[in-house]
Enzyme design. Structure first.
Site, PDB file in Angstrom:
ATOM      1  N   GLU A 178      -1.967 -19.463   2.655  1.00  0.00           N
ATOM      2  CA  GLU A 178      -3.075 -18.739   2.026  1.00  0.00           C
ATOM      3  C   GLU A 178      -2.744 -18.486   0.560  1.00  0.00           C
ATOM      4  OE1 GLU A 178      -5.435 -14.528   2.624  1.00  0.00           O
ATOM      5  OE2 GLU A 178      -4.955 -15.723   4.401  1.00  0.00           O
ATOM      6  N   SER A 201      -1.243 -11.703   1.982  1.00  0.00           N
ATOM      7  CA  SER A 201      -1.003 -12.531   3.168  1.00  0.00           C
ATOM      8  C   SER A 201      -0.541 -13.926   2.758  1.00  0.00           C
ATOM      9  CB  SER A 201      -2.281 -12.643   4.009  1.00  0.00           C
ATOM     10  OG  SER A 201      -2.663 -11.389   4.521  1.00  0.00           O
ATOM     11  N   ARG A 208     -11.664 -18.116   4.938  1.00  0.00           N
ATOM     12  CA  ARG A 208     -10.779 -18.079   3.764  1.00  0.00           C
ATOM     13  C   ARG A 208     -10.950 -19.308   2.863  1.00  0.00           C
ATOM     14  NH1 ARG A 208     -11.138 -13.881   5.515  1.00  0.00           N
ATOM     15  NH2 ARG A 208      -9.527 -12.390   6.142  1.00  0.00           N
TER      16      ARG A 208
END
Length: 324
Positions: free
Chosen positions: A302, A232, A183
């Site tokens: 995130e 998310s 990520r």
């Protein structure tokens, strides 16, 4: 309470703006363009007509003026004091394209929705890109953060990224130069992604359709796709699932003001109707605190938090100590 002055900033750019073809909006409400539907004003929002227009604008923008790039508004939380400087929101007309670019290759503009890349791949029998059907947001953001789903990540299919820097110079970054990890990419933060080139492999269209249907059905079953959510909220810590840690810490359904950790998928934060940026960020930090105190693990955001707080409505980030 107004925290920005877009008209003043616009005037400071001088006569150069007369040649700009894109849309320039002073004091633009960010709650209209983010999936959370919350947050303050952008001091100045610019939507370039095309890449040449983007470059022309960058050349007249003083280096001291902050520049914030957003995509379709997913995966970001805007604070109530707004975003100082210029918010760059690429236009669908100039940057939303998706097209074939050689055998098993697809070129997509940075603002092209992820699912459109998956659909283009399916229509042309190109495998390996079906996972984008289940990722909200646009391709530029997916390339920036190495978005992934169903065990596949962007770095596995990306060939190169086209970008421009703050001075309007063009760049091409290879997969290796993106410096991908979970990520995250190591690409310079001042680069503005304009398009992304992918490569898949030959696959039967019926098989790809089945894979996409499975992705869609799973997402609609376990995620609050019809709520005001940014996706998310936290990254999965190594060896753990963020949602499971949140659930075990007793935070499923936790409410702060107008914000809630979804009861359907507790790693999704939702705006129940009138949530402020403060509500959403406070909720996220409270969840981080609860998980650390009960599980000994520090969750990392995130969702990107952008802008400044309203005076007296600051959210102090939970510091904690990462568990060993």
């Amino acid at each position: 309470m107004k925290q920005v002055n877009g008209e003043k900033l616009l005037a400071s750019l001088g006569d150069g703006v007369k040649d700009i073809r894109g849309r320039i909006t002073p004091d633009a409400p960010m709650d209209r363009v983010t999936w959370f539907r919350a947050g303050g004003l952008a001091e100045l929002m610019f939507q370039p007509h095309d890449i040449d227009d983007l470059i022309a604008f960058l050349k007249i923008l003083p280096e001291e003026v902050p520049l914030t790039v957003i995509g379709v508004g997913s995966n970001i939380l805007v604070r109530d004091g707004g975003i100082p400087g210029v918010v760059l929101r690429l236009s669908a007309k100039g940057f939303g394209f998706v097209e074939l670019a050689g055998e098993n290759r697809i070129l997509a503009g940075a603002i092209c929705p992820d699912k459109h890349v998956a659909a283009m791949a399916m229509d042309n029998g190109i495998g390996g890109l079906h996972f984008y059907y289940g990722i909200p947001g646009a391709i530029g953001g997916a390339a920036r953060m190495n978005a992934g789903a169903n065990g596949v990540e962007t770095r596995e299919r990306l060939i190169e990224v086209n970008a421009v820097d703050r001075k309007g110079n063009k760049h091409v970054l290879s997969n290796a130069e993106m410096g991908y990890s979970y990520r995250h990419s190591a690409a310079p933060t001042d680069l503005i992604f304009t398009s992304v080139l992918f490569e898949g492999y030959p696959e039967d269209r019926a098989q790809i359709r089945a894979e996409m249907d499975a992705v869609r059905n799973h997402r609609e079953t376990v995620q609050p796709v019809r709520e005001k959510t940014g996706g998310s909220t936290f990254k999965n810590p190594p060896g753990h699932s963020a949602w499971k840690l949140i659930d075990e810490a007793g935070c499923r359904g936790l409410v702060i003001g107008g914000a809630q950790m979804s009861s359907l998928h507790c790693n999704f934060m939702i705006n129940m109707g009138q949530a402020t940026g403060y509500d959403l960020e406070y909720l996220g930090e409270q969840v981080r605190r609860e998980v650390f105190e009960k599980e000994g693990i520090k969750l990392e955001w995130e969702i990107k938090r952008l802008g400044v707080f309203m005076p007296g409505r600051e959210v102090r980030p939970f510091q904690g100590v990462t568990s060993e």
